[in-house]
Design a protein around this motif. Structure first.
Motif, PDB file in Angstrom:
ATOM      1  N   THR A  18     -54.074 -68.271 -48.586  1.00 38.90           N
ATOM      2  CA  THR A  18     -53.453 -69.341 -49.368  1.00 38.90           C
ATOM      3  C   THR A  18     -52.287 -68.810 -50.205  1.00 38.90           C
ATOM      4  N   ASP A  19     -52.432 -67.611 -50.749  1.00 34.04           N
ATOM      5  CA  ASP A  19     -51.337 -67.011 -51.520  1.00 34.04           C
ATOM      6  C   ASP A  19     -50.131 -66.752 -50.621  1.00 34.04           C
ATOM      7  N   ALA A  24     -44.750 -68.261 -48.586  1.00 32.83           N
ATOM      8  CA  ALA A  24     -43.933 -68.657 -47.435  1.00 32.83           C
ATOM      9  C   ALA A  24     -43.281 -70.016 -47.682  1.00 32.83           C
ATOM     10  N   GLU A  25     -43.998 -70.933 -48.289  1.00 34.19           N
ATOM     11  CA  GLU A  25     -43.450 -72.254 -48.602  1.00 34.19           C
ATOM     12  C   GLU A  25     -42.283 -72.129 -49.578  1.00 34.19           C
ATOM     13  N   GLN A  26     -42.432 -71.278 -50.574  1.00 33.16           N
ATOM     14  CA  GLN A  26     -41.348 -71.054 -51.534  1.00 33.16           C
ATOM     15  C   GLN A  26     -40.124 -70.461 -50.838  1.00 33.16           C
ATOM     16  N   ASN A  27     -40.345 -69.523 -49.925  1.00 31.40           N
ATOM     17  CA  ASN A  27     -39.235 -68.936 -49.172  1.00 31.40           C
ATOM     18  C   ASN A  27     -38.547 -69.973 -48.283  1.00 31.40           C
ATOM     19  N   GLY A  32     -34.477 -71.694 -46.422  1.00 30.48           N
ATOM     20  CA  GLY A  32     -34.552 -72.455 -45.178  1.00 30.48           C
ATOM     21  C   GLY A  32     -33.595 -73.621 -45.109  1.00 30.48           C
ATOM     22  N   ARG A  33     -32.354 -73.432 -45.514  1.00 31.07           N
ATOM     23  CA  ARG A  33     -31.379 -74.510 -45.439  1.00 31.07           C
ATOM     24  C   ARG A  33     -30.368 -74.208 -44.338  1.00 31.07           C
ATOM     25  N   THR A  34     -29.876 -75.267 -43.730  1.00 31.83           N
ATOM     26  CA  THR A  34     -28.891 -75.085 -42.675  1.00 31.83           C
ATOM     27  C   THR A  34     -27.535 -74.741 -43.296  1.00 31.83           C
TER      28      THR A  34
END
Length: 69
Positions: A18-19, A24-27, A32-34
């Protein structure tokens, strides 16, 4: 008095998962933008800075030079 028996090894692995997913979600949010999204954000920031600078009043009199001393 009844309690659930917890395997600590499994608990630690689940917590680590979970950590890692949270990180990964924060990254994904951060990186994670185009390219188009990055360009749009950069252009909007530039436009905002330009409009802010247009409204700025610059003083070139003796008061502005005396305040720096």
């Amino acid at each position: 008095m009844s309690g659930d028996v917890v395997n600590l090894r499994q608990f630690r692995k689940a917590k680590a998962r979970t950590d890692k997913e949270r990180h990964a979600e924060q990254n994904r949010i951060t990186h994670g933008r185009t390219k188009a999204e990055k360009d749009l954000t950069r252009r909007l920031n530039d436009k905002a800075a330009q409009s802010l600078d247009q409204g700025r009043i610059e003083r070139n009199d003796a008061q502005s030079t005396d305040s720096t001393e």
